[in-house]
Design a protein around this motif. Structure first.
Motif, mmCIF file in Angstrom:
data_model
loop_
_atom_site.group_PDB
_atom_site.id
_atom_site.type_symbol
_atom_site.label_atom_id
_atom_site.label_comp_id
_atom_site.label_asym_id
_atom_site.label_seq_id
_atom_site.Cartn_x
_atom_site.Cartn_y
_atom_site.Cartn_z
ATOM 1 N N ALA A 231 -5.182 54.655 -31.783
ATOM 2 C CA ALA A 231 -4.926 55.513 -32.941
ATOM 3 C C ALA A 231 -4.374 56.867 -32.502
ATOM 4 C CB ALA A 231 -6.211 55.696 -33.743
ATOM 5 N N ALA A 234 -0.848 56.252 -31.501
ATOM 6 C CA ALA A 234 0.035 56.069 -32.649
ATOM 7 C C ALA A 234 0.358 57.390 -33.309
ATOM 8 C CB ALA A 234 -0.629 55.124 -33.645
ATOM 9 N N ARG A 235 -0.639 58.272 -33.366
ATOM 10 C CA ARG A 235 -0.366 59.590 -33.949
ATOM 11 C C ARG A 235 0.636 60.368 -33.099
ATOM 12 N NH1 ARG A 235 -5.311 63.664 -34.141
ATOM 13 N NH2 ARG A 235 -4.913 63.428 -31.897
ATOM 14 N N LEU A 249 -0.007 50.764 -34.288
ATOM 15 C CA LEU A 249 -0.899 50.545 -35.434
ATOM 16 C C LEU A 249 -1.293 49.071 -35.565
ATOM 17 C CD1 LEU A 249 0.743 52.923 -38.061
ATOM 18 C CD2 LEU A 249 -1.385 53.273 -36.804
#
Length: 412
Positions: A231, A234-235, A249
């Motif tokens: 996560a 992905a950010r 994701l």
């Protein structure tokens, strides 16, 4: 453990009707004495008429108490023995209803304590001596006089014949009481063993659940850590290169689904505290386990999936533990020189594990039986707990041709 088959016995109602039938059959004697007493009484008021009424009274007193011989054996015996004693005093001949006496002796030996049975036997032997003397003394000598000089050649055989009835009745009653006590002790012992087996199985299952909970803590923790890392990645990727974000994701979603499935399967097994942090075995570690087993001297053949085969971590951990426990059982129970074979097959839908050996399969199963649960030993109970948690199936038992076989299948 199979339940001990109880021997067939009459129930309370059946025993009551049996006693009614027994006494009722002997009651058929009563009408004979009653008719004879009434006929003699109507014909003449003499000694013969009085004797027949005495006969009738003694017959009734000797037979009627038999209806309660099981519930009150001592009271029934006392009444019957007293009536037989009165018969010796009042009459000089036997009555058919005296068959009630050996029945009463049997009842005391069967349903009362052993000492009361011996006391009834002693009274019966004394009664055989007294009754024989009374009846033989009443016989007439050839000259018509009363016989008072009874020889031993006549007296002893009669005493022995009469003594046979109470002795046989006491022996049968004592044997029946001993057998009933033995059967009851076997049933009680079997119930105790069954309860102990259930307690051992429950304890083993509880311990195994706690062990699974500690191990699965690492699996779930690992999944969540992967989700956090992906996560964050992905950010970061969304800020630097938006085209990379969907793949990151998707990894997060896939990892979350697997972790959620593991948590749902083992939610009832989770325990607080005492968690382990060391890495847990994976599917590829089975190869290491096989090599370690071979190094220990066991002849072991193995067919394993390719090292890069990906399966859920909880399933991989369970597969490793099943193979580990099965090989441990081979070392402990298959006997010296036994060879084993491990086969692990993974396809798109399921993971199959089979461990077989050529040792003492059936004998080992009997010696390790844990109470008729379909599994053998606490180790295999643990296997069952693990496989059930993943909605799989486990089969254990003698292998065709000899040896022992453990087969497990888990959906992926």
């Amino acid at each position: 453990m199979e339940e001990l088959v109880r021997p067939w016995r009459l129930g309370p109602r059946g025993r009551w009707w049996f006693d009614v039938l027994l006494a009722g059959t002997l009651f058929l004697i009563i009408p004979f004495y009653a008719i004879q007493a009434m006929v003699d009484g109507g014909a003449a008021q003499d000694m013969s008429s009085t004797n027949h009424f005495v006969d009738l009274a003694l017959v009734v007193v000797q037979l009627v108490p038999l209806l309660w011989r099981r519930r009150h054996p001592l009271i029934v015996y006392t009444v019957v023995a007293g009536a037989c004693g009165l018969q010796v005093l009042l009459l000089d001949y036997p009555l058919v209803s005296q068959l009630a006496y050996p029945i009463a002796v049997y009842s005391v030996a069967r349903y009362a304590s052993p000492r009361w049975g011996l006391a009834a036997l002693a009274v019966g032997l004394f009664g055989s001596v007294l009754g024989s003397y009374d009846w033989l003394s009443a016989l007439e000598a050839p000259n018509g006089a009363t016989r008072n000089d009874i020889g031993g050649g006549t007296y002893v055989p009669v005493v022995l014949s009469l003594a046979t009835f109470p002795v046989a009745a006491w022996a049968l009653g004592a044997l029946a009481r001993t057998r009933a006590a033995y059967v009851d002790s076997l049933i009680q012992r079997n119930e105790q063993l069954r309860r102990e087996a259930e307690q051992r199985a429950e304890l083993g299952a509880t311990q195994e659940r706690a062990r699974i909970a500690r191990e699965m803590h690492d699996v779930v923790a690992h999944g969540l850590s992967v989700i956090v890392v992906q996560a964050d990645g992905a950010r970061y990727a969304a800020e630097q290169d938006p085209t990379v974000a969907p793949q990151a994701l998707e990894t997060v979603a896939q990892t979350a689904r697997e972790a959620l499935a593991e948590m749902r399967q083992l939610l009832g097994l989770l325990r607080d505290g005492d968690t382990l942090t060391r890495p847990q075995p994976r599917l590829s570690d089975i190869a290491t386990l096989v090599e370690e087993t071979r190094a220990g001297g066991m002849e072991l053949a193995a067919t394993l999936p390719e090292p890069g085969r990906a399966v859920p971590e909880g399933v991989a951990l369970t597969a490793f533990r099943v193979v580990q426990e099965a090989l441990s059982n081979v070392r402990k129970h298959a006997g010296p020189g036994a060879a084993a074979k491990v086969t692990v097959t993974a396809d798109a839908d399921s993971l199959e594990i089979e461990v077989t050996d050529n040792g003492r399969g059936a004998a080992a199963e009997e010696s390790r039986d844990s109470g008729g649960l379909g599994l053998v030993g606490l180790g295999l109970i643990g296997m069952g707990e693990r496989i059930t948690a993943h909605e799989g199936t486990l089969e254990t038992g003698p292998a065709p041709g000899g040896g022992f076989r453990v087969y497990a299948k888990m959906p992926l």
